[in-house]
Motif scaffolding. Structure first.
Motif, PDB file in Angstrom:
ATOM      1  N   TRP A   1      -2.045   0.617  -4.900  1.00  0.00           N
ATOM      2  CA  TRP A   1      -1.792  -0.755  -4.440  1.00  0.00           C
ATOM      3  C   TRP A   1      -0.889  -1.413  -5.482  1.00  0.00           C
ATOM      4  O   TRP A   1      -1.200  -1.408  -6.667  1.00  0.00           O
ATOM      5  CB  TRP A   1      -3.122  -1.476  -4.321  1.00  0.00           C
ATOM      6  CG  TRP A   1      -3.140  -2.927  -3.972  1.00  0.00           C
ATOM      7  CD1 TRP A   1      -3.505  -3.958  -4.782  1.00  0.00           C
ATOM      8  CD2 TRP A   1      -2.855  -3.509  -2.690  1.00  0.00           C
ATOM      9  NE1 TRP A   1      -3.457  -5.142  -4.100  1.00  0.00           N
ATOM     10  CE2 TRP A   1      -3.059  -4.894  -2.808  1.00  0.00           C
ATOM     11  CE3 TRP A   1      -2.445  -2.980  -1.467  1.00  0.00           C
ATOM     12  CZ2 TRP A   1      -2.868  -5.775  -1.752  1.00  0.00           C
ATOM     13  CZ3 TRP A   1      -2.241  -3.848  -0.405  1.00  0.00           C
ATOM     14  CH2 TRP A   1      -2.454  -5.236  -0.549  1.00  0.00           C
TER      15      TRP A   1
ATOM     16  N   GLU B   1       3.672  11.531  -2.321  1.00  0.00           N
ATOM     17  CA  GLU B   1       3.517  12.980  -2.433  1.00  0.00           C
ATOM     18  C   GLU B   1       4.449  13.493  -3.524  1.00  0.00           C
ATOM     19  O   GLU B   1       5.609  13.081  -3.608  1.00  0.00           O
ATOM     20  CB  GLU B   1       3.856  13.656  -1.103  1.00  0.00           C
ATOM     21  CG  GLU B   1       2.896  13.296   0.022  1.00  0.00           C
ATOM     22  CD  GLU B   1       3.279  13.963   1.324  1.00  0.00           C
ATOM     23  OE1 GLU B   1       3.751  15.117   1.286  1.00  0.00           O
ATOM     24  OE2 GLU B   1       3.118  13.323   2.389  1.00  0.00           O
TER      25      GLU B   1
ATOM     26  N   ASN C   1       1.605   5.352  -0.530  1.00  0.00           N
ATOM     27  CA  ASN C   1       1.135   6.728  -0.553  1.00  0.00           C
ATOM     28  C   ASN C   1       2.287   7.612  -1.037  1.00  0.00           C
ATOM     29  O   ASN C   1       3.390   7.534  -0.499  1.00  0.00           O
ATOM     30  CB  ASN C   1       0.688   7.163   0.846  1.00  0.00           C
ATOM     31  CG  ASN C   1       0.250   8.608   0.888  1.00  0.00           C
ATOM     32  OD1 ASN C   1       1.056   9.490   1.149  1.00  0.00           O
ATOM     33  ND2 ASN C   1      -1.022   8.856   0.625  1.00  0.00           N
TER      34      ASN C   1
ATOM     35  N   THR D   1      -5.558  14.521   1.609  1.00  0.00           N
ATOM     36  CA  THR D   1      -5.040  15.064   2.862  1.00  0.00           C
ATOM     37  C   THR D   1      -3.731  15.829   2.683  1.00  0.00           C
ATOM     38  O   THR D   1      -3.263  16.491   3.603  1.00  0.00           O
ATOM     39  CB  THR D   1      -4.810  13.956   3.902  1.00  0.00           C
ATOM     40  OG1 THR D   1      -3.735  13.097   3.457  1.00  0.00           O
ATOM     41  CG2 THR D   1      -6.071  13.132   4.109  1.00  0.00           C
TER      42      THR D   1
ATOM     43  N   ALA E   1       0.873  -1.174   0.000  1.00  0.00           N
ATOM     44  CA  ALA E   1       0.000   0.000   0.000  1.00  0.00           C
ATOM     45  C   ALA E   1       0.909   1.223   0.000  1.00  0.00           C
ATOM     46  O   ALA E   1       1.688   1.412   0.935  1.00  0.00           O
ATOM     47  CB  ALA E   1      -0.897  -0.004   1.229  1.00  0.00           C
TER      48      ALA E   1
ATOM     49  N   SER F   1      -2.545   7.652  -3.749  1.00  0.00           N
ATOM     50  CA  SER F   1      -2.383   6.364  -3.095  1.00  0.00           C
ATOM     51  C   SER F   1      -2.613   5.263  -4.118  1.00  0.00           C
ATOM     52  O   SER F   1      -3.382   5.443  -5.075  1.00  0.00           O
ATOM     53  CB  SER F   1      -3.377   6.204  -1.934  1.00  0.00           C
ATOM     54  OG  SER F   1      -3.089   7.123  -0.900  1.00  0.00           O
TER      55      SER F   1
ATOM     56  N   GLU G   1      -6.714   9.699  -5.498  1.00  0.00           N
ATOM     57  CA  GLU G   1      -6.160  10.916  -4.906  1.00  0.00           C
ATOM     58  C   GLU G   1      -6.094  10.797  -3.388  1.00  0.00           C
ATOM     59  O   GLU G   1      -6.999  10.262  -2.747  1.00  0.00           O
ATOM     60  CB  GLU G   1      -7.038  12.116  -5.277  1.00  0.00           C
ATOM     61  CG  GLU G   1      -6.543  13.442  -4.695  1.00  0.00           C
ATOM     62  CD  GLU G   1      -7.514  14.584  -4.948  1.00  0.00           C
ATOM     63  OE1 GLU G   1      -7.210  15.714  -4.509  1.00  0.00           O
ATOM     64  OE2 GLU G   1      -8.571  14.361  -5.566  1.00  0.00           O
ATOM     65  N   ASP G   2      -5.015  11.319  -2.823  1.00  0.00           N
ATOM     66  CA  ASP G   2      -4.940  11.503  -1.378  1.00  0.00           C
ATOM     67  C   ASP G   2      -5.209  12.980  -1.114  1.00  0.00           C
ATOM     68  O   ASP G   2      -4.338  13.829  -1.309  1.00  0.00           O
ATOM     69  CB  ASP G   2      -3.554  11.102  -0.861  1.00  0.00           C
ATOM     70  CG  ASP G   2      -3.384  11.408   0.625  1.00  0.00           C
ATOM     71  OD1 ASP G   2      -4.383  11.816   1.264  1.00  0.00           O
ATOM     72  OD2 ASP G   2      -2.270  11.258   1.140  1.00  0.00           O
TER      73      ASP G   2
ATOM     74  N   GLY H   1      -1.051  14.514  -3.806  1.00  0.00           N
ATOM     75  CA  GLY H   1      -0.863  13.177  -3.251  1.00  0.00           C
ATOM     76  C   GLY H   1      -1.671  12.119  -3.971  1.00  0.00           C
ATOM     77  O   GLY H   1      -2.781  12.373  -4.443  1.00  0.00           O
TER      78      GLY H   1
END
Length: 345
Positions: free
Chosen positions: A310, A249, A247, A302, A245, A308, A299-300, A306
Motif C-alpha cells: 500500500w 511480480e 501488486n 498466487t 494498492a 503486495s 507476500e503474494d 510476488g
C-alpha cells in the motif's frame, strides 16, 4: 548570487504549493516571481512570510530568469515552455505536455536523477503524473534488488488531482447531502461525495483511461521499458493525497522482510507497517508531508516472487510541486545551471 525563479500558474493548487515549498526548503533564490493569466493579475499569493502580487505571463520578460516552474496546464505549457526556454530559462513543467517527448527528460530525482543532464536538448524537464511519481519512488529500490517484471496497481486518487474545482465540488456536494439537497455535478461525471468514480481523464480506444495509460508510459520511461504494468485509476472522496494498492511480480526472489528493510533505507520512502489496527498510513497522515509512505508489505502467494503493498503520498507535494523543486535542486547541486546576470531595475 542566488537564482531568479518564476512560478507560472501561481494561483492554482500546485502553484501555491510550489511557492510554499520554495520557502520551506530555503531554495537559493534571490527573487521569486508569481505569474498567472491576465485575469489573475494583482492576485496576492504567499511566499513564506512575504506576499507576492501575480504578474501576467503574457507580458513577462524571462531573459534574466534562471528557472521557470510551470504549472498552468498542458495547453499553456505547449505554447509557452519553448518560448521561455528560448530565452535561457530552464522550464520544469508539471503538465503532461512534454512527458512523452524523447528529447525531454522525465524525472523523479530519487529514481533517475542522472537523466536530468539531457535537459539542454529543449531546455525543458517534465514532471511525471502524480500517481506515477509516488509509485516509482517505491518501486525503484525493489527493482534494483530483484528486477520487477510486472505491476498491477489500483489507485485511489484524491479530488485535488483534479484541481481546485475538484476540491470545491467535493466540499459543495458533501454540504448538499448533509442539508438534504440534491448534489450538483459540474467537475466530475458522477457524484463524488460518498462515492467512487473509476474514471480519470478521457477514455481511450482500448478501454483504458488516459490516466491509466500515463502510468504505464511514464513508469517505462522513468524506471524500465521492460516492466509490464496495468492500472485502474479511481477518483475517491478524499481532498489531498493519493493511495495505491500495488501488486508486484519479480524476476528474482524477495521476501516481505527484505523489501521492508530495503524500503526503510530508500530515499524518499518511509515504511509504516506494524500489522495491527492503525499500524499503516492513510491519506490524512500523508497530507502535508514530503515522503512516499509504504504499508501492508506482504507476500503474494498466487505468483512466484510476488509482493503486495500500500503506497500513499501527498499528490500536491511529491506528486507535483515538491518533485519539481527537487529537480531544480538537482540542477543546482550538480552545477548544471548557474545564476545569470540580472537586469538593472
Amino acid at each position: 548570487m542566488g537564482y531568479k525563479v518564476a512560478v507560472v500558474g501561481a494561483t492554482g493548487n500546485v502553484g501555491r504549493e510550489m511557492l510554499g515549498i520554495l520557502a520551506e526548503r530555503s531554495f537559493p533564490a534571490d527573487e521569486v516571481v508569481a505569474l498567472a493569466s491576465r485575469r489573475s493579475m494583482g492576485v496576492e499569493v504567499s511566499y513564506g512570510d512575504k506576499t507576492l502580487k501575480c504578474k501576467a505571463l503574457e507580458h513577462f520578460d524571462f531573459s534574466d530568469t534562471d528557472i521557470c516552474l510551470m504549472s498552468a496546464g498542458g495547453t499553456v505549457s505547449k505554447e509557452w515552455s519553448p518560448k521561455i526556454a528560448a530565452q535561457g530559462a530552464v522550464v520544469i513543467d508539471n503538465s503532461s505536455a512534454w512527458r512523452y517527448d524523447s528529447d525531454v527528460p522525465l524525472i523523479v530525482p530519487e529514481v533517475n536523477a542522472d537523466a536530468v543532464k539531457d535537459f539542454r536538448k529543449r531546455g525543458i524537464i517534465a514532471n511525471p503524473n502524480c500517481s506515477t511519481a509516488q509509485l516509482v519512488v517505491a518501486l525503484k529500490p525493489l527493482h534494483d534488488k530483484a528486477k520487477i517484471t510486472r505491476v498491477v496497481v489500483a489507485t485511489y486518487q484524491s479530488v485535488s488531482g483534479a484541481g481546485k474545482d475538484g476540491m470545491d465540488e467535493l466540499d459543495r456536494q458533501t454540504k448538499s447531502i448533509y442539508t438534504l439537497q440534491e448534489p450538483e455535478m459540474k467537475k466530475f461525471p458522477k457524484r463524488i461525495a460518498f462515492n467512487l468514480i473509476p474514471h480519470i481523464d478521457v477514455f481511450m480506444e482500448d478501454g483504458y483511461t488516459k490516466e491509466e495509460w500515463k502510468m504505464v508510459a511514464e513508469t517505462k520511461k522513468i524506471l524500465d521499458p521492460k516492466i509490464k504494468l496495468t492500472a485502474t485509476c479511481v477518483r475517491v472522496p478524499v481532498f489531498v493525497s493519493h493511495s495505491e494498492a500495488v501488486n508486484v511480480e519479480f524476476e528474482n526472489p524477495i521476501s516481505p522482510d527484505e523489501a521492508m528493510e530495503i524500503l526503510r533505507r530508500a530515499p524518499g520512502c518511509i515504511v509504516i507497517d506494524k500489522r495491527e489496527p492503525g499500524g499503516y498510513i492513510t491519506p490524512i497522515e500523508a497530507t502535508g508531508e514530503d515522503a512516499t509512505y509504504i504499508s501492508r508489505i506482504r507476500e503474494d502467494a498466487t505468483v512466484e516472487n510476488g509482493l503486495s503493498m500500500w503506497v500513499v503520498s501527498d499528490n500536491l507535494r511529491k506528486g507535483a510541486a515538491l518533485n519539481a523543486i527537487q529537480i531544480a535542486e538537482v540542477l543546482i547541486n550538480r552545477k548544471l545551471i548557474e545564476p545569470r546576470a540580472r537586469k538593472a531595475a
